[in-house]
Design an enzyme around this catalytic site. Structure first.
Site, PDB file in Angstrom:
ATOM      1  CB  CYS A 175      35.564 -51.768   3.945  1.00 31.34           C
ATOM      2  SG  CYS A 175      36.842 -52.218   5.139  1.00 31.34           S
TER       3      CYS A 175
ATOM      4  CB  CYS B  13      40.914 -47.690   9.512  1.00 33.30           C
ATOM      5  SG  CYS B  13      40.515 -46.922   7.917  1.00 33.30           S
TER       6      CYS B  13
ATOM      7  CG  ASP C 182      21.240 -43.900   1.587  1.00 31.40           C
ATOM      8  OD1 ASP C 182      21.379 -43.628   2.789  1.00 31.40           O
ATOM      9  OD2 ASP C 182      21.640 -44.959   1.072  1.00 31.40           O
TER      10      ASP C 182
ATOM     11  CB  CYS D 200      31.779 -43.776  20.747  1.00 28.09           C
ATOM     12  SG  CYS D 200      33.227 -44.696  20.232  1.00 28.09           S
TER      13      CYS D 200
END
Length: 246
Positions: free
Chosen positions: A173, A130, A66, A120
Site C-alpha cells: 500500500c 490511511c 532488512d 516531518c
C-alpha cells in the site's frame, strides 16, 4: 544474514531511492515495481565492502538489508540521512520516503554523523488518508495496515477484506506516501536496477501458471516471496476495473 560474529565499531548506512515518475495503472506497491531491492542493495553493498576490504584487509564487514540486528530507520536517523514521518516512514529531504535502507556493520571505526534537525511537516494527510486508520493511534496499529493485510496468510475477516478493497493494490500500500508533501516532485532514482519498472501483475496469468513457473518468472521481484495464492486471494476483494493511478 543476522547478527555478525564480531563486535562492530561502526555502521555504514546507505539509502537506495526507488522513485520513478509514473501515472499509469498499477496493482503493486512502488517498492515492488523493479528488481527485488534485497538483491540490488546487497549487490551494491558488496561492491562497497570489496573496496573497503582491499585497503583494510584485516577489518571485518557484515552486510544487512532488512536483516540488521539494529533498527534500520533509527540507524539511518543517527547517520543524519533523514527523519521520521507521521506515517512511520523514514524520509530523506531529497528522495522522500521512497527509499530502502542498507547497512554495513564493520570493525572499522568512523567518526559518527549528526542527526538532522529537519522534521516531518506534520500535516496529518497520511493519518487522514490511511485506509485502515492504523495511524490514528499513539502506536502504529499494524494489523489494520493494508500493506500488512495483503501479505497476511490465511483467511481474512470481513473488516480486513474491506480494507484491502479500498484500493486496487494486490500487494502493499502506498497511500500514506502518495499524499505526503515530502514526496512531491521527487527526482528519478539514479539506480539503474530500479529504473526499469513493471507496475502491474496480471492476476489471470497467475491463475494459469504453476508455482514453479511463478517463481521462475517473478522470483526476482519483492512480492514473490509470499507466493501467487495470496495475490490471487487479494484480487478477489478488489474491483479489477479500477486501477490505481500514480
Amino acid at each position: 544474514m543476522g547478527t555478525p560474529d564480531f563486535m562492530p565499531r561502526s555502521a555504514i548506512v546507505c539509502l537506495f531511492p526507488y522513485h520513478v515518475p509514473y501515472s499509469g495503472a498499477t496493482n503493486l506497491a512502488r517498492y515492488t515495481w523493479a528488481t527485488d531491492y534485497h538483491l540490488v542493495v546487497t549487490d551494491y553493498l558488496q561492491r562497497l565492502v570489496d573496496e573497503l576490504s582491499s585497503t583494510n584487509p584485516s577489518e571485518l564487514f557484515s552486510i544487512h538489508c532488512d536483516t540488521s540486528p539494529l533498527a534500520d530507520r533509527y540507524m539511518a536517523y543517527l547517520a543524519g540521512l533523514g527523519f521520521y514521518g507521521k506515517n512511520k516512514c523514514f524520509i530523506n529531504p531529497i528522495w522522500g520516503s521512497y527509499i530502502v535502507i542498507g547497512t554495513v556493520l564493520t570493525t572499522l571505526e568512523f567518526e559518527p554523523n549528526t542527526p538532522m534537525t529537519e522534521t516531518c511537516l506534520g500535516c496529518n494527510r497520511c493519518i487522514s488518508a490511511c485506509l485502515g486508520k492504523c495511524l490514528d493511534h499513539n502506536e502504529f496499529k499494524y494489523d489494520t495496515c493494508k500493506s500488512y493485510l495483503t501479505q497476511k496468510k490465511g483467511d481474512l475477516t470481513n473488516n480486513e477484506q474491506s480494507i484491502i478493497k479500498k484500493s486496487p493494490l494486490v500487494f502493499g500500500c502506498d497511500v500514506c506516501q502518495e499524499v505526503c508533501p515530502h514526496n512531491k516532485d521527487l527526482p528519478t532514482t539514479p539506480i539503474v536496477e530500479f529504473q526499469s519498472i513493471e507496475p502491474y501483475v496480471d492476476i489471470e496469468e497467475l491463475e494459469s501458471i504453476s508455482n514453479k513457473e511463478f517463481k521462475s518468472k517473478y522470483g526476482h521481484r519483492a512480492f514473490s516471496w509470499r507466493g501467487k495464492k495470496i495475490l490471487i486471494r487479494n484480487n478477489k476483494y478488489i474491483d479489477s476495473k479500477t486501477l490505481q493511478k500514480k
